[in-house]
Motif scaffolding. Structure first.
Motif, PDB file in Angstrom:
ATOM      1  N   HIS A 237       0.841  -1.212   0.000  1.00 44.28           N
ATOM      2  CA  HIS A 237       0.000   0.000   0.000  1.00 44.28           C
ATOM      3  C   HIS A 237       0.872   1.257   0.000  1.00 44.28           C
ATOM      4  O   HIS A 237       0.603   2.228  -0.713  1.00 44.28           O
ATOM      5  CB  HIS A 237      -0.924   0.014   1.217  1.00 44.28           C
ATOM      6  CG  HIS A 237      -2.071  -0.946   1.118  1.00 44.28           C
ATOM      7  ND1 HIS A 237      -2.790  -1.130  -0.032  1.00 44.28           N
ATOM      8  CD2 HIS A 237      -2.606  -1.781   2.046  1.00 44.28           C
ATOM      9  CE1 HIS A 237      -3.741  -2.027   0.176  1.00 44.28           C
ATOM     10  NE2 HIS A 237      -3.647  -2.445   1.434  1.00 44.28           N
ATOM     11  N   ASN A 240       2.518   1.656  -3.420  1.00 43.28           N
ATOM     12  CA  ASN A 240       1.562   2.173  -4.401  1.00 43.28           C
ATOM     13  C   ASN A 240       1.331   3.661  -4.225  1.00 43.28           C
ATOM     14  O   ASN A 240       1.243   4.417  -5.197  1.00 43.28           O
ATOM     15  CB  ASN A 240       0.238   1.423  -4.297  1.00 43.28           C
ATOM     16  CG  ASN A 240       0.333  -0.007  -4.786  1.00 43.28           C
ATOM     17  OD1 ASN A 240       1.256  -0.356  -5.527  1.00 43.28           O
ATOM     18  ND2 ASN A 240      -0.599  -0.843  -4.379  1.00 43.28           N
ATOM     19  N   LYS A 241       1.230   4.086  -2.963  1.00 45.42           N
ATOM     20  CA  LYS A 241       0.993   5.502  -2.692  1.00 45.42           C
ATOM     21  C   LYS A 241       2.163   6.346  -3.182  1.00 45.42           C
ATOM     22  O   LYS A 241       1.975   7.415  -3.796  1.00 45.42           O
ATOM     23  CB  LYS A 241       0.781   5.711  -1.187  1.00 45.42           C
ATOM     24  CG  LYS A 241       0.642   7.164  -0.752  1.00 45.42           C
ATOM     25  CD  LYS A 241      -0.590   7.808  -1.355  1.00 45.42           C
ATOM     26  CE  LYS A 241      -0.754   9.239  -0.848  1.00 45.42           C
ATOM     27  NZ  LYS A 241      -1.877   9.926  -1.498  1.00 45.42           N
ATOM     28  N   THR A 247      -4.975   5.259  -6.264  1.00 43.92           N
ATOM     29  CA  THR A 247      -5.302   4.158  -7.156  1.00 43.92           C
ATOM     30  C   THR A 247      -6.666   3.584  -6.812  1.00 43.92           C
ATOM     31  O   THR A 247      -7.119   3.685  -5.671  1.00 43.92           O
ATOM     32  CB  THR A 247      -4.255   3.026  -7.045  1.00 43.92           C
ATOM     33  OG1 THR A 247      -4.134   2.628  -5.667  1.00 43.92           O
ATOM     34  CG2 THR A 247      -2.898   3.473  -7.564  1.00 43.92           C
ATOM     35  N   ARG A 249      -9.420   1.018  -5.611  1.00 43.56           N
ATOM     36  CA  ARG A 249      -9.286   0.090  -4.481  1.00 43.56           C
ATOM     37  C   ARG A 249      -8.975  -1.332  -4.958  1.00 43.56           C
ATOM     38  O   ARG A 249      -8.169  -2.030  -4.349  1.00 43.56           O
ATOM     39  CB  ARG A 249     -10.585   0.117  -3.661  1.00 43.56           C
ATOM     40  CG  ARG A 249     -10.571  -0.727  -2.391  1.00 43.56           C
ATOM     41  CD  ARG A 249      -9.751  -0.093  -1.306  1.00 43.56           C
ATOM     42  NE  ARG A 249      -9.697  -0.931  -0.120  1.00 43.56           N
ATOM     43  CZ  ARG A 249     -10.557  -0.868   0.901  1.00 43.56           C
ATOM     44  NH1 ARG A 249     -11.551   0.013   0.860  1.00 43.56           N
ATOM     45  NH2 ARG A 249     -10.426  -1.647   1.949  1.00 43.56           N
ATOM     46  N   ASN A 252      -5.246  -1.495  -5.812  1.00 41.38           N
ATOM     47  CA  ASN A 252      -4.422  -1.362  -4.611  1.00 41.38           C
ATOM     48  C   ASN A 252      -4.461  -2.640  -3.767  1.00 41.38           C
ATOM     49  O   ASN A 252      -3.427  -3.184  -3.367  1.00 41.38           O
ATOM     50  CB  ASN A 252      -4.909  -0.165  -3.810  1.00 41.38           C
ATOM     51  CG  ASN A 252      -3.903   0.312  -2.780  1.00 41.38           C
ATOM     52  OD1 ASN A 252      -2.772  -0.163  -2.718  1.00 41.38           O
ATOM     53  ND2 ASN A 252      -4.308   1.255  -1.954  1.00 41.38           N
TER      54      ASN A 252
END
Length: 377
Positions: A237, A240-241, A247, A249, A252
């Motif tokens: 997570h 990805n951030k 992004t 859900r 993610n």
């Protein structure tokens, strides 16, 4: 006739006064005496909205009570990222730095046999520029876990390096960014729940939670294997951030579920089917079609969590199983990176999806029927 007109006027004035009192009591809205009709209409809309909201809350409560309880195994598979209330800023530590790993020297001997060496021979030889580079560092990891052995941190680093390696293969190493990862593993369920509640969140049915605002994840320790999977999940997570921004859900959570079961052996990297979602090499429960899943981004708080997680994992596993699937992931991941403050809409995602999979539904149904196998990178 005159008396009737006075009565109508009197009733109208009473209604105005009553409307003002209703406005003050129910809506907090200041009554506008210069536009009494407009104010009455606005008051009506406010009251109507409140009634609808109350009915909706009551319906949700009924659904919650009537819903079957999840098994302990299923419930603990939930990992809840908190809503991103931070300003849209780059939380990464900048580009990943690489170092060149040298050239290869090549020559052919008198017998016509070619030779290659990374050491310069004592005679003239041509150089073969391989452009081979290796990363200096992908991430900065801070792990607070007093009850875990040092080997846990090293294994976690290896698995996270795998995440970056796969991301680099999909979106290109130039698109990677260095990430700061702050993970805290709590020795007891009680201490985990207290820490979650102190941050204003609900720890119910969770084993881990990622917080955008502090770029940190809290993890409940049940056993070392579970803690490792949860640590990888929450770290993805954060990755990805930092690399992609906001992004959808399903993307993610699907990526986070996907990387929980990475395996590393020497230079070989593989990802195995998630045993929580697969039984006897088949998906253990029904899953949403991918084009349907894409449109469910706003239903995660009220929908079937188990099916949503399973569907998201299956969608990512499907994409990772073919070159055109990886190309689709590349297109959406780079698009999200280009606009990190917003998410692609369902319509945009579906348009990109069908460009890569014109017969998506047929392809996906057939793929779900085939035995699941590990994927190598």
């Amino acid at each position: 006739m005159l008396n009737t007109q006075w009565r109508v006027l009197f009733v109208f004035i009473v209604l105005l006064i009553a409307s003002a009192l209703i406005a003050n009591h129910l809506t907090g809205r200041v009554f506008n005496y210069h536009d009494p009709i407009g104010s009455v209409r606005a008051i009506y809309e406010d009251i109507k909205t409140k009634i609808e909201m109350a009915e909706e809350s009551e319906l949700t409560a009924i659904k919650t009570i009537a819903a079957p309880s999840l098994s302990a195994k299923t419930a603990m598979q939930k990992h809840l990222p908190q809503a991103d209330t931070t300003r849209c800023v780059d939380v990464s530590l900048g580009k990943v730095k690489y170092k060149r790993n040298g050239n290869i020297y090549t020559w052919t001997d008198s017998n016509g046999v070619p030779h290659f060496s990374d050491e310069k021979p004592d005679f003239e030889a041509a150089t073969l520029d391989t452009d081979f580079v290796e990363p200096l560092d992908y991430f900065e990891l801070t792990l607070h876990a007093a009850n875990l052995p040092p080997s846990f941190t090293e294994e976690l680093r290896i698995k996270l390096n795998t995440v970056f390696k796969v991301y680099g293969q999909i979106i290109g190493v130039d698109a990677l960014k260095k990430v700061r990862l702050n993970l805290t593993v709590f020795a007891t369920r009680r201490s985990y729940e207290q820490a979650i509640k102190l941050r204003g969140a609900d720890p119910t049915n969770t084993d881990g939670m990622y917080f955008h605002s502090t770029n940190s994840a809290l993890i409940n320790y049940r056993n070392e294997q579970s803690a490792m999977r949860t640590a990888v999940h929450e770290a993805v997570h954060a990755v990805n951030k930092a690399i992609l921004g906001s992004t959808p859900r399903w993307l993610n959570e699907g990526l986070a579920e996907y990387f929980e079961y990475t395996k590393n052996s020497m230079q070989l990297v593989s990802v195995e089917p998630h045993p929580g979602w697969v039984n006897n090499k088949r998906v253990a429960q029904s899953v949403f079609t991918i084009n349907w899943l894409i449109g469910l981004d706003d239903t995660w708080q009220t929908g079937d969590d188990t099916k949503l997680y399973a569907s998201s994992w299956a969608a990512i596993y499907f994409m990772m199983d073919s070159n055109k699937g990886k190309q689709f992931l590349k297109s959406i991941m780079l698009a999200e990176q280009k606009s990190p403050c917003s998410k692609l809409t369902a319509a945009e995602l579906k348009n990109m999806l069908y460009q890569h999979f014109p017969q998506l539904d047929k392809d996906y149904r057939q793929w779900l029927k085939t035995p699941f196998r590990k994927q190598s990178f």
